[in-house]
Design an enzyme around this catalytic site. Structure first.
Site, PDB file in Angstrom:
ATOM      1  N   LEU A 168      -8.483   1.188 -14.092  1.00  0.00           N
ATOM      2  CA  LEU A 168      -8.700   2.144 -13.014  1.00  0.00           C
ATOM      3  C   LEU A 168      -7.871   3.360 -13.379  1.00  0.00           C
ATOM      4  O   LEU A 168      -6.707   3.224 -13.774  1.00  0.00           O
ATOM      5  CB  LEU A 168      -8.221   1.577 -11.672  1.00  0.00           C
ATOM      6  CG  LEU A 168      -9.128   0.572 -10.967  1.00  0.00           C
ATOM      7  CD1 LEU A 168      -8.381  -0.049  -9.781  1.00  0.00           C
ATOM      8  CD2 LEU A 168     -10.407   1.235 -10.482  1.00  0.00           C
ATOM      9  N   ASP A 169      -8.448   4.562 -13.270  1.00  0.00           N
ATOM     10  CA  ASP A 169      -7.667   5.727 -13.653  1.00  0.00           C
ATOM     11  C   ASP A 169      -6.481   5.902 -12.708  1.00  0.00           C
ATOM     12  O   ASP A 169      -6.421   5.316 -11.629  1.00  0.00           O
ATOM     13  CB  ASP A 169      -8.543   6.984 -13.731  1.00  0.00           C
ATOM     14  CG  ASP A 169      -9.101   7.407 -12.387  1.00  0.00           C
ATOM     15  OD1 ASP A 169      -8.308   7.681 -11.473  1.00  0.00           O
ATOM     16  OD2 ASP A 169     -10.339   7.478 -12.256  1.00  0.00           O
ATOM     17  N   MET A 170      -5.545   6.724 -13.121  1.00  0.00           N
ATOM     18  CA  MET A 170      -4.279   6.859 -12.411  1.00  0.00           C
ATOM     19  C   MET A 170      -4.464   7.297 -10.960  1.00  0.00           C
ATOM     20  O   MET A 170      -3.698   6.905 -10.078  1.00  0.00           O
ATOM     21  CB  MET A 170      -3.396   7.860 -13.158  1.00  0.00           C
ATOM     22  CG  MET A 170      -1.968   7.934 -12.649  1.00  0.00           C
ATOM     23  SD  MET A 170      -0.951   8.960 -13.751  1.00  0.00           S
ATOM     24  CE  MET A 170       0.621   8.907 -12.892  1.00  0.00           C
TER      25      MET A 170
END
Length: 237
Positions: free
Chosen positions: A103-105
């Protein structure tokens, strides 16, 4: 046992990532560096990665984490940012856990952490089409035409996206909340898809990954997978 499989069973990484680590010359067997694929590990061999001895894990660990925003989905970060392993380190210190997918930041939600390299390889393989469900909030009012475009597939820089499911949940002021179900796992895929339709994503949360559901787990909270959940993942086809 092939070296990359041995490493995966030891919780180093997925088998595919282990192949990269071998090619980088970071692995030694009985003191000899091995940088080619297919090497067979025999009983009694000593295997090291970056100088540290490894051995297969007898009892795997499976953790369901509700990743908060601002945390990176990696085991280590060379920029010193907080990682998903930092979140669970209090209870699982010393475990060679790594995230299944990313999951991106700026996104939050369900993330599976494990040291089971074989299962990781399976869950990330495209042919298993592991469905991922997201709750998304975007700027502006998304119309039915955009929903149809997104569901059919959007042309991105790295090629067209596969058919997916996009459903409007409600409108709030100048924003739209949607439920999105996709099978692919490209970098920032949902964000890029909405950008193509002229909408900026302001909130993105994964609420399901295959048979796993986030439920009422709070941000930053985590729990071991239940036996039933593990069996469902292993039998996923």
């Amino acid at each position: 046992m092939r070296l990359q499989k041995y490493m995966a069973h030891a919780g180093v990484a997925s088998r595919r990532k282990c192949e990269e680590i071998i090619a980088e010359g970071r692995v030694a067997v009985n003191g000899t560096t091995i940088d080619t694929q297919g090497y067979q590990v025999e009983p009694g061999d000593t295997v090291t990665v970056d100088g540290k001895k490894i051995r297969p894990v007898r009892h795997y660990t499976y953790i369901l984490l509700n990743k908060p925003r601002g945390v990176v989905s990696t085991a280590k970060d060379n920029k010193g940012r907080k990682t998903v392993l930092d979140v669970v380190s209090r209870d699982f210190r010393g475990k060679r856990l790594y995230p299944v997918g990313r999951l991106d930041m700026d996104s939050s939600g369900l993330l599976l952490l494990t040291d089971d390299g074989e299962l990781t390889e399976k869950l990330l393989h495209p042919r298993y089409e592991m469905e991922k469900t997201y709750r998304v909030t975007v700027k502006g009012r998304v119309d039915k035409e955009s929903v149809q475009n997104l569901s059919r597939g959007i042309e991105l820089d790295d090629g067209p996206t596969a058919p997916a499911s996009f459903k409007i949940l409600d409108y709030r002021n100048d924003k739209t909340r949607l439920e999105c179900k996709i099978h692919e796992g490209r970098n920032r895929q949902i964000r890029r898809m909405f950008e193509k339709e002229g909408h900026e994503v302001v909130q993105l949360e994964r609420v399901a990954f295959g048979p796993l559901k986030l439920g009422d787990l709070g941000k930053g909270q985590y729990r071991p997978l239940r036996d039933k959940e593990i069996r469902m993942l292993k039998s996923w086809k």
